[in-house]
Design a protein around this motif. Structure first.
Motif, PDB file in Angstrom:
ATOM      1  N   THR A 158      33.376  74.008  21.310  1.00  0.00           N
ATOM      2  CA  THR A 158      33.785  73.212  22.460  1.00  0.00           C
ATOM      3  C   THR A 158      32.797  73.412  23.598  1.00  0.00           C
ATOM      4  OG1 THR A 158      36.116  73.376  21.831  1.00  0.00           O
ATOM      5  CG2 THR A 158      35.643  72.783  24.109  1.00  0.00           C
ATOM      6  N   THR A 185      38.680  68.428  22.370  1.00  0.00           N
ATOM      7  CA  THR A 185      39.547  69.607  22.282  1.00  0.00           C
ATOM      8  C   THR A 185      40.807  69.403  23.107  1.00  0.00           C
ATOM      9  OG1 THR A 185      37.681  71.092  21.883  1.00  0.00           O
ATOM     10  CG2 THR A 185      39.676  72.080  22.776  1.00  0.00           C
ATOM     11  N   THR A 232      37.286  83.088  21.550  1.00  0.00           N
ATOM     12  CA  THR A 232      36.853  83.001  22.936  1.00  0.00           C
ATOM     13  C   THR A 232      36.833  84.398  23.525  1.00  0.00           C
ATOM     14  OG1 THR A 232      37.202  81.846  25.039  1.00  0.00           O
ATOM     15  CG2 THR A 232      39.171  82.649  23.901  1.00  0.00           C
ATOM     16  N   ASP A 266      46.946  75.479  18.840  1.00  0.00           N
ATOM     17  CA  ASP A 266      46.365  76.243  19.955  1.00  0.00           C
ATOM     18  C   ASP A 266      47.174  77.525  20.176  1.00  0.00           C
ATOM     19  OD1 ASP A 266      44.712  76.968  22.040  1.00  0.00           O
ATOM     20  OD2 ASP A 266      45.493  75.486  23.457  1.00  0.00           O
ATOM     21  N   LYS A 277      33.003  74.391  14.467  1.00  0.00           N
ATOM     22  CA  LYS A 277      33.204  73.579  15.673  1.00  0.00           C
ATOM     23  C   LYS A 277      32.944  74.422  16.909  1.00  0.00           C
ATOM     24  CE  LYS A 277      37.471  72.621  16.855  1.00  0.00           C
ATOM     25  NZ  LYS A 277      38.809  72.017  17.004  1.00  0.00           N
ATOM     26  N   THR A 301      39.989  80.405  16.139  1.00  0.00           N
ATOM     27  CA  THR A 301      39.382  80.048  17.420  1.00  0.00           C
ATOM     28  C   THR A 301      39.040  81.309  18.191  1.00  0.00           C
ATOM     29  OG1 THR A 301      40.491  77.914  17.476  1.00  0.00           O
ATOM     30  CG2 THR A 301      39.770  78.812  19.583  1.00  0.00           C
ATOM     31  N   HIS A 316      35.989  78.210  15.129  1.00  0.00           N
ATOM     32  CA  HIS A 316      35.936  77.323  16.286  1.00  0.00           C
ATOM     33  C   HIS A 316      35.600  78.203  17.477  1.00  0.00           C
ATOM     34  CE1 HIS A 316      38.387  75.160  19.640  1.00  0.00           C
ATOM     35  NE2 HIS A 316      37.089  74.924  19.772  1.00  0.00           N
ATOM     36  N   THR A 355      42.815  73.343  13.194  1.00  0.00           N
ATOM     37  CA  THR A 355      41.436  73.526  13.649  1.00  0.00           C
ATOM     38  C   THR A 355      41.333  74.190  15.015  1.00  0.00           C
ATOM     39  OG1 THR A 355      41.283  71.321  14.681  1.00  0.00           O
ATOM     40  CG2 THR A 355      40.722  71.484  12.340  1.00  0.00           C
ATOM     41  N   HIS A 356      42.469  74.638  15.558  1.00  0.00           N
ATOM     42  CA  HIS A 356      42.438  75.314  16.861  1.00  0.00           C
ATOM     43  C   HIS A 356      43.606  76.293  16.938  1.00  0.00           C
ATOM     44  CE1 HIS A 356      41.651  74.836  21.473  1.00  0.00           C
ATOM     45  NE2 HIS A 356      42.031  76.061  21.160  1.00  0.00           N
ATOM     46  N   GLU A 413      35.288  78.490  21.204  1.00  0.00           N
ATOM     47  CA  GLU A 413      35.745  77.808  22.427  1.00  0.00           C
ATOM     48  C   GLU A 413      35.106  78.515  23.617  1.00  0.00           C
ATOM     49  OE1 GLU A 413      39.842  75.866  24.233  1.00  0.00           O
ATOM     50  OE2 GLU A 413      39.980  77.701  23.037  1.00  0.00           O
ATOM     51  N   SER A 462      47.622  78.592  26.011  1.00  0.00           N
ATOM     52  CA  SER A 462      47.787  78.306  24.590  1.00  0.00           C
ATOM     53  C   SER A 462      49.265  78.033  24.310  1.00  0.00           C
ATOM     54  CB  SER A 462      47.240  79.454  23.744  1.00  0.00           C
ATOM     55  OG  SER A 462      45.843  79.561  23.926  1.00  0.00           O
ATOM     56  N   HIS A 489      44.253  80.576  18.019  1.00  0.00           N
ATOM     57  CA  HIS A 489      43.674  81.823  18.539  1.00  0.00           C
ATOM     58  C   HIS A 489      44.213  83.078  17.864  1.00  0.00           C
ATOM     59  CE1 HIS A 489      41.566  80.064  22.056  1.00  0.00           C
ATOM     60  NE2 HIS A 489      42.531  79.152  21.982  1.00  0.00           N
TER      61      HIS A 489
END
Length: 374
Positions: free
Chosen positions: A162, A208, A92, A266, A160, A90, A121, A55-56, A123, A301, A58
């Motif tokens: 964060t 997280t 960002t 991550d 999700k 994820t 996700h 679930t996390h 972030e 990460s 990048h």
């Protein structure tokens, strides 16, 4: 078509049982017994376990999910080789880049790419710059509902997000996420215990990368950690590369959460690549001996894979395999509201891994279709 896996030990109900496993269409038909079948495979000496869900994550193999569809297509096809059958890309970065990437995730969720894309996700951008970790401070924003709606709409395709709940306006963000079926996760935060408690009342149900990008716990100034560790309704992510969190703290978290931990990688674009210089959130990352750091020294990460995460916890820490497997499969599936994933039982989607006695991946099935074989 009915397919039978024979001779393996199947992980079901928290234990391994030596039975034949029957798959029909894209789902599990039955465990044990007998049934007509069209084809079979002998996996004697192996363990059959649920596919892993991250679930996390990048990126990897030189690409980052903020790049959108090219990264989604490339990595979805290669993730099964790591035991990853479902994941949350994820995202960002700058607002407009994230917005486009979220739209690409919505598209990818409808495609058969290999590993299942289960939603984004997001972030950021509503994170505290004091605990930004390896994220780019230039991409962070003060919580604003209009900005959120522009970024994720009504939450379609976003699983999700964060958020740092201590920021002005964060309550509205968290309540909006909860109202639209998006998991609100506390992270990149300097929240006090009082604010952390309030954020759970607003709708936070997840934390997280536990311990990372949070204030250290002190007995007179606890912060987020004692709250999320003691509240059973909060599921906590754990990066189990044994670098982000030392084994003793992992043991503490597992003891406190009683299985309410979901293991994540991550991982960033350097995963599966040699040591060198890479990029995360627009910043230079130096990868040396497989450890990713910013030039300033912050962890950036990881280069962890889910199959290695399993081996770290079982082989290096000595944890029972039966207690670790759900943290990589059933717990994240339940977090996402996907009772059809993360477990081996009749009616569930046949997302399966075949492991040898050293926990090395032999083959991966997604929807009963073999998508990787060593």
């Amino acid at each position: 078509m009915t397919f039978k896996l024979t001779g393996g030990r199947i992980f079901t109900g928290g234990v391994f049982v030596k039975e034949d496993l029957y798959l029909e269409g894209d789902r599990i038909l039955q465990i044990g017994g007998s049934a007509p079948f069209d084809a079979s495979e002998d996996v004697s000496g192996s363990r059959i376990v649920p596919g892993f869900i991250d679930t996390h994550i990048h990126g990897g193999l030189g690409v980052d999910f903020v790049q959108g569809m090219p990264a989604l297509e490339k990595l979805s096809r290669t993730f099964p080789a790591q035991g990853l059958t479902g994941y949350l890309p994820t995202i960002t970065g700058p607002h407009n880049e994230m917005k486009k990437a979220v739209a690409d995730v919505r598209t990818a969720m409808k495609m058969d790419l290999g590993s299942r894309v289960l939603g984004a996700h997001v972030e950021g951008p509503f994170l505290n710059p004091k605990r930004k970790g390896a994220l780019n401070a230039g991409s962070l924003e003060t919580p604003d509902l209009d900005s959120l709606v522009d970024l994720i709409g009504r939450g379609e395709g976003v699983a999700k997000m964060t958020v740092a709940p201590e920021l002005p306006g964060a309550e509205k963000i968290i309540r909006y996420l909860a109202a639209h079926g998006v998991i609100a996760s506390i992270g990149h935060t300097v929240a006090t215990s009082e604010i952390a408690e309030k954020s759970i009342a607003w709708g936070v149900t997840h934390a997280t990368h536990l311990f990372n990008a949070m204030e250290p716990m002190h007995h007179r100034k606890g912060g987020v950690l004692p709250v999320v560790l003691s509240r059973p309704e909060v599921v906590c992510e754990l990066v189990s590369d044994l670098i982000h969190v030392e084994p003793a703290m992992i043991q503490l978290a597992l003891h406190c959460k009683k299985g309410r931990i979901n293991v994540v990688t991550d991982a960033m674009e350097a995963t599966g690549q040699p040591d060198g210089d890479y990029v995360l959130s627009g910043q230079k990352v130096l990868v040396r001996d497989g450890i990713a750091r910013l030039e300033a020294g912050n962890l950036a990460s990881s280069t962890l894979t889910m199959d290695q995460a399993l081996r770290n916890l079982v082989q290096k820490m000595g944890l029972p395999l039966e207690s670790v497997l759900p943290l990589l499969s059933e717990v994240p599936a339940d977090l996402l509201g996907r009772r059809d994933l993360g477990r081996i039982r009749p009616g569930a989607l046949a997302d399966l891994l075949v492991l040898d006695d050293k926990l090395t991946l032999r083959s991966t099935y997604v929807g009963a279709r073999k998508v990787f074989e060593r």
